[in-house]
Design a protein around this motif. Structure first.
Motif, PDB file in Angstrom:
ATOM      1  N   ARG A  79      -2.349  -1.554  -3.376  1.00 28.23           N
ATOM      2  CA  ARG A  79      -1.740  -1.827  -4.674  1.00 28.23           C
ATOM      3  C   ARG A  79      -2.290  -3.132  -5.238  1.00 28.23           C
ATOM      4  O   ARG A  79      -2.375  -4.134  -4.528  1.00 28.23           O
ATOM      5  CB  ARG A  79      -0.222  -1.945  -4.528  1.00 28.23           C
ATOM      6  CG  ARG A  79       0.447  -0.712  -3.947  1.00 28.23           C
ATOM      7  CD  ARG A  79       1.930  -0.968  -3.731  1.00 28.23           C
ATOM      8  NE  ARG A  79       2.607   0.188  -3.130  1.00 28.23           N
ATOM      9  CZ  ARG A  79       3.883   0.211  -2.770  1.00 28.23           C
ATOM     10  NH1 ARG A  79       4.633  -0.878  -2.955  1.00 28.23           N
ATOM     11  NH2 ARG A  79       4.410   1.295  -2.232  1.00 28.23           N
ATOM     12  N   TYR A  80      -2.652  -3.130  -6.496  1.00 30.17           N
ATOM     13  CA  TYR A  80      -3.098  -4.355  -7.162  1.00 30.17           C
ATOM     14  C   TYR A  80      -3.034  -4.162  -8.668  1.00 30.17           C
ATOM     15  O   TYR A  80      -2.896  -3.052  -9.181  1.00 30.17           O
ATOM     16  CB  TYR A  80      -4.514  -4.751  -6.724  1.00 30.17           C
ATOM     17  CG  TYR A  80      -5.559  -3.661  -6.835  1.00 30.17           C
ATOM     18  CD1 TYR A  80      -6.224  -3.416  -8.020  1.00 30.17           C
ATOM     19  CD2 TYR A  80      -5.883  -2.879  -5.717  1.00 30.17           C
ATOM     20  CE1 TYR A  80      -7.187  -2.412  -8.116  1.00 30.17           C
ATOM     21  CE2 TYR A  80      -6.844  -1.878  -5.802  1.00 30.17           C
ATOM     22  CZ  TYR A  80      -7.491  -1.647  -6.996  1.00 30.17           C
ATOM     23  OH  TYR A  80      -8.438  -0.661  -7.097  1.00 30.17           O
ATOM     24  N   HIS A  81      -3.120  -5.283  -9.378  1.00 26.09           N
ATOM     25  CA  HIS A  81      -3.249  -5.299 -10.827  1.00 26.09           C
ATOM     26  C   HIS A  81      -4.602  -5.922 -11.148  1.00 26.09           C
ATOM     27  O   HIS A  81      -5.463  -6.022 -10.280  1.00 26.09           O
ATOM     28  CB  HIS A  81      -2.125  -6.119 -11.464  1.00 26.09           C
ATOM     29  CG  HIS A  81      -0.776  -5.508 -11.354  1.00 26.09           C
ATOM     30  ND1 HIS A  81       0.375  -6.124 -11.815  1.00 26.09           N
ATOM     31  CD2 HIS A  81      -0.368  -4.311 -10.833  1.00 26.09           C
ATOM     32  CE1 HIS A  81       1.417  -5.350 -11.588  1.00 26.09           C
ATOM     33  NE2 HIS A  81       1.001  -4.255 -10.972  1.00 26.09           N
ATOM     34  N   THR A 106      -4.802  -8.287  -6.225  1.00 27.45           N
ATOM     35  CA  THR A 106      -3.683  -8.091  -5.292  1.00 27.45           C
ATOM     36  C   THR A 106      -2.682  -9.229  -5.437  1.00 27.45           C
ATOM     37  O   THR A 106      -1.458  -9.011  -5.417  1.00 27.45           O
ATOM     38  CB  THR A 106      -4.204  -8.018  -3.849  1.00 27.45           C
ATOM     39  OG1 THR A 106      -5.314  -7.125  -3.779  1.00 27.45           O
ATOM     40  CG2 THR A 106      -3.112  -7.551  -2.899  1.00 27.45           C
ATOM     41  N   GLY A 136      -4.746   0.244  -9.346  1.00 25.34           N
ATOM     42  CA  GLY A 136      -4.646   0.210  -7.899  1.00 25.34           C
ATOM     43  C   GLY A 136      -5.775   1.075  -7.383  1.00 25.34           C
ATOM     44  O   GLY A 136      -6.670   1.462  -8.142  1.00 25.34           O
ATOM     45  N   TYR A 156       0.837  -1.208   0.000  1.00 25.20           N
ATOM     46  CA  TYR A 156       0.000   0.000   0.000  1.00 25.20           C
ATOM     47  C   TYR A 156       0.869   1.253   0.000  1.00 25.20           C
ATOM     48  O   TYR A 156       2.091   1.186   0.195  1.00 25.20           O
ATOM     49  CB  TYR A 156      -0.919   0.013   1.222  1.00 25.20           C
ATOM     50  CG  TYR A 156      -0.209  -0.311   2.528  1.00 25.20           C
ATOM     51  CD1 TYR A 156       0.631   0.611   3.143  1.00 25.20           C
ATOM     52  CD2 TYR A 156      -0.367  -1.555   3.134  1.00 25.20           C
ATOM     53  CE1 TYR A 156       1.293   0.316   4.321  1.00 25.20           C
ATOM     54  CE2 TYR A 156       0.289  -1.866   4.319  1.00 25.20           C
ATOM     55  CZ  TYR A 156       1.117  -0.930   4.906  1.00 25.20           C
ATOM     56  OH  TYR A 156       1.779  -1.239   6.073  1.00 25.20           O
ATOM     57  N   ASP A 157       0.221   2.388  -0.213  1.00 28.42           N
ATOM     58  CA  ASP A 157       0.871   3.696  -0.144  1.00 28.42           C
ATOM     59  C   ASP A 157       0.073   4.600   0.778  1.00 28.42           C
ATOM     60  O   ASP A 157      -1.170   4.646   0.701  1.00 28.42           O
ATOM     61  CB  ASP A 157       0.917   4.346  -1.533  1.00 28.42           C
ATOM     62  CG  ASP A 157       1.788   3.577  -2.503  1.00 28.42           C
ATOM     63  OD1 ASP A 157       2.983   3.893  -2.590  1.00 28.42           O
ATOM     64  OD2 ASP A 157       1.264   2.660  -3.164  1.00 28.42           O
ATOM     65  N   TYR A 199      -2.293   5.945  -8.088  1.00 28.13           N
ATOM     66  CA  TYR A 199      -2.860   5.079  -9.127  1.00 28.13           C
ATOM     67  C   TYR A 199      -4.036   5.728  -9.849  1.00 28.13           C
ATOM     68  O   TYR A 199      -4.784   5.050 -10.553  1.00 28.13           O
ATOM     69  CB  TYR A 199      -3.285   3.739  -8.497  1.00 28.13           C
ATOM     70  CG  TYR A 199      -2.173   3.163  -7.669  1.00 28.13           C
ATOM     71  CD1 TYR A 199      -1.037   2.637  -8.282  1.00 28.13           C
ATOM     72  CD2 TYR A 199      -2.198   3.243  -6.279  1.00 28.13           C
ATOM     73  CE1 TYR A 199       0.026   2.176  -7.528  1.00 28.13           C
ATOM     74  CE2 TYR A 199      -1.146   2.775  -5.525  1.00 28.13           C
ATOM     75  CZ  TYR A 199      -0.025   2.245  -6.150  1.00 28.13           C
ATOM     76  OH  TYR A 199       1.028   1.804  -5.408  1.00 28.13           O
ATOM     77  N   ARG A 201      -0.740  -9.018  -8.860  1.00 25.82           N
ATOM     78  CA  ARG A 201       0.377  -8.074  -8.853  1.00 25.82           C
ATOM     79  C   ARG A 201       1.646  -8.747  -8.335  1.00 25.82           C
ATOM     80  O   ARG A 201       2.741  -8.570  -8.903  1.00 25.82           O
ATOM     81  CB  ARG A 201       0.033  -6.865  -7.995  1.00 25.82           C
ATOM     82  CG  ARG A 201       1.193  -5.904  -7.770  1.00 25.82           C
ATOM     83  CD  ARG A 201       0.806  -4.716  -6.914  1.00 25.82           C
ATOM     84  NE  ARG A 201       1.986  -3.973  -6.530  1.00 25.82           N
ATOM     85  CZ  ARG A 201       2.694  -4.217  -5.428  1.00 25.82           C
ATOM     86  NH1 ARG A 201       2.317  -5.190  -4.602  1.00 25.82           N
ATOM     87  NH2 ARG A 201       3.768  -3.499  -5.150  1.00 25.82           N
ATOM     88  N   THR A 253      -4.726   9.374  -5.905  1.00 22.25           N
ATOM     89  CA  THR A 253      -3.689   8.542  -5.303  1.00 22.25           C
ATOM     90  C   THR A 253      -2.611   8.320  -6.367  1.00 22.25           C
ATOM     91  O   THR A 253      -2.765   8.751  -7.516  1.00 22.25           O
ATOM     92  CB  THR A 253      -4.260   7.174  -4.871  1.00 22.25           C
ATOM     93  OG1 THR A 253      -4.423   6.353  -6.043  1.00 22.25           O
ATOM     94  CG2 THR A 253      -5.598   7.315  -4.150  1.00 22.25           C
ATOM     95  N   ASP A 268      -1.298  -1.277 -14.431  1.00 23.50           N
ATOM     96  CA  ASP A 268      -1.238   0.144 -14.076  1.00 23.50           C
ATOM     97  C   ASP A 268      -2.461   0.600 -13.296  1.00 23.50           C
ATOM     98  O   ASP A 268      -2.931   1.727 -13.456  1.00 23.50           O
ATOM     99  CB  ASP A 268      -1.095   0.997 -15.345  1.00 23.50           C
ATOM    100  CG  ASP A 268       0.190   0.712 -16.089  1.00 23.50           C
ATOM    101  OD1 ASP A 268       1.222   0.540 -15.421  1.00 23.50           O
ATOM    102  OD2 ASP A 268       0.153   0.642 -17.325  1.00 23.50           O
TER     103      ASP A 268
END
Length: 493
Positions: A79-81, A192, A93, A24-25, A123, A195, A121, A91
């Motif tokens: 974060r995920y694809h 998730t 998330g 995550y961010d 993403y 990714r 965010t 690209d």
């Protein structure tokens, strides 16, 4: 989360932090010009100990995103694809949402409070990170209806109008803005895992598998570990590295089995409800197989396998009748990702078992909506075949049929009586009448004029009154009607 909410204390959690910052961010929420409360889900606020918040406190937490006590200090964009209409996209998330808080309900389940429309965010790409008010209204209506029909779904927890004028290419603009907070078991998605497979990060994959088993399938996880310990030969010394690899492989296979079973039930519940999600991409399938993230959803009035919800779904990939196939395909993508830490052979049984699990789940879901006691696989599947053949003629709307035949027998005059007497319904009539009722029918809802539905014309009429006159009465009346139906559906003798 189909169980009805029970009042509980506020029990904050921060378990997501145990995964580490590779997942995550930290992000900043948007600063909105206004915060006007439009919907507050008091039922589920009581379940997680937040019912006593004043309106000002509610707006601070769910409009300004002031942290809840002893909870996450900063929002986290996950974060995920994912495959989007079966095209892989690395690209994406959380582009207009984040994980705001975690907590537990009275039953001890870990729950997430996540957002939609809370700002940009890393993403967001070219998006503004916002949500239209119409989109927020539609998600509240979808989740309330699905919950009433017994579908495992996220809960719309809060909807706040935010005072910005948004430009959109697919609806009249400028349009009003909002921020939605949804409550669900998990915001971790199949994407998730995809990714991590894309990055070749086996260590993080093992960590995520263990996290998911421990927090989302905890009872089964404990039972499986205990069973494995009992079966292991006593005193046998094994190489630690081989043991770790074996454990990871076993855990991955167990997780896939749980997800496949839950996903089969989700697909079945969509069909029994007559619901079309519209965008069943792998980044929209939670690891708990809850339904969430509602965009171009629809309820199909008739049993029409080709009915689509999204105007851009030209091939009908996510049409009403193809939803089980689409969800199974997404589960296959989870299996493909898990091959990073296990052999394909360990994952095959869960994938091969999906069609049978779906058929069993569909029979159960249809019997539940009819309010009858299942008879077993053979008889229940005969009922399914007869039901599909009768309803496919499109002479009776789905909601009307289930309303009229609740409890296994006709309960009085209906506008559809002529259709029920036709030859096409003969087999279904004969089968239904052999079933025993499992539901109470003394709720006033069942003696009303007809079923509570959620068809697109009514949804648009609800929005039109909000848009044109800031009149929320139809919206509030509809939610009350849906919850009344839910109470009637849940009643037992």
């Amino acid at each position: 989360m189909t169980q009805r909410p029970q009042a509980g204390a506020y029990r904050p959690e921060r378990t997501i932090l145990s995964l580490g910052d590779a997942f995550y961010d930290d992000v900043e929420p948007a600063h909105f010009p206004q915060t006007i409360l439009r919907f507050r889900n008091q039922r589920w606020a009581e379940a997680v100990g937040l019912a006593d918040l004043s309106e000002a406190e509610w707006l601070r937490h769910f409009g300004r995103f002031q942290p809840l006590p002893d909870n996450l200090e900063r929002p986290l964009a996950l974060r995920y694809h994912g495959h989007q209409f079966r095209v892989y996209n690395p690209d994406i998330g959380d582009g207009r949402g984040f994980l705001f808080a975690q907590l537990r309900d009275k039953a001890g389940r870990l729950l997430d409070l996540g957002t939609k429309g809370s700002g940009q965010t890393p993403y967001s790409r070219f998006g503004d990170g916002r949500l239209t008010l119409k989109g927020g209204v539609r998600e509240v209506l979808a989740t309330e209806m699905l919950e009433a029909l017994g579908v495992e779904t996220s809960k719309s927890f809060s909807l706040i109008e935010t005072g910005e004028a948004l430009e959109r290419g697919d609806e009249p603009s400028p349009t009003r803005s909002s921020v939605l907070v949804r409550l669900q078991h998990s915001h971790i998605r199949i994407g998730t895992f995809q990714r991590l497979a894309y990055l070749g990060d086996a260590e993080s994959m093992r960590r995520l598998v263990d996290y998911s088993l421990a927090h989302y399938y905890p009872q089964r996880h404990c039972e499986e570990r205990s069973e494995a310990a009992i079966q292991a030969p006593a005193g046998l010394l094994r190489d630690a590295r081989n043991d770790d690899a074996s454990d990871a492989s076993s855990a991955a296979a167990r997780l896939l089995g749980h997800v496949a079973e839950a996903a089969a039930k989700l697909a079945a519940s969509y069909i029994a409800a007559g619901f079309v999600h519209g965008v069943l991409n792998s980044d929209n399938i939670a690891i708990t197989a809850e339904s969430f993230d509602y965009g171009p959803w629809r309820w199909t009035p008739y049993w029409d396998g080709g009915f689509t919800a999204a105007y851009f779904d030209h091939a009908g990939l996510y049409s009403f009748g193809r939803q089980p196939e689409a969800i199974h395909w997404d589960v296959v993508q989870l299996a493909a990702a898990l091959r990073l830490i296990t052999e394909p052979e360990a994952l095959t049984p869960a994938l091969e078992g999906f069609p049978e699990a779906f058929q069993d789940a569909l029979a159960e879901a249809v019997c539940a909506r009819l309010g009858v006691v299942p008879k077993g696989a053979t008889k229940d599947r005969e009922l399914l075949v007869a039901l599909e053949e009768a309803l496919a003629a499109k002479s009776v709307e789905i909601d009307r049929f289930f309303f009229d035949w609740r409890g296994g027998g006709r309960r009085g005059p209906s506008p559809a009586d002529a259709a029920y007497k036709a030859q096409g319904f003969a087999s279904l009539r004969a089968l239904i009448e052999t079933y025993e009722a499992s539901a109470a029918l003394d709720h006033p809802y069942w003696s009303g004029d007809g079923p509570c539905s959620m068809h697109i014309d009514e949804v648009e009429a609800i929005w039109a009154r909000i848009d044109e006159a800031d009149d929320w009465s139809r919206f509030e009346t509809k939610i009350a009607a849906v919850r009344r139906m839910g109470e009637a559906m849940a009643a037992r003798p």
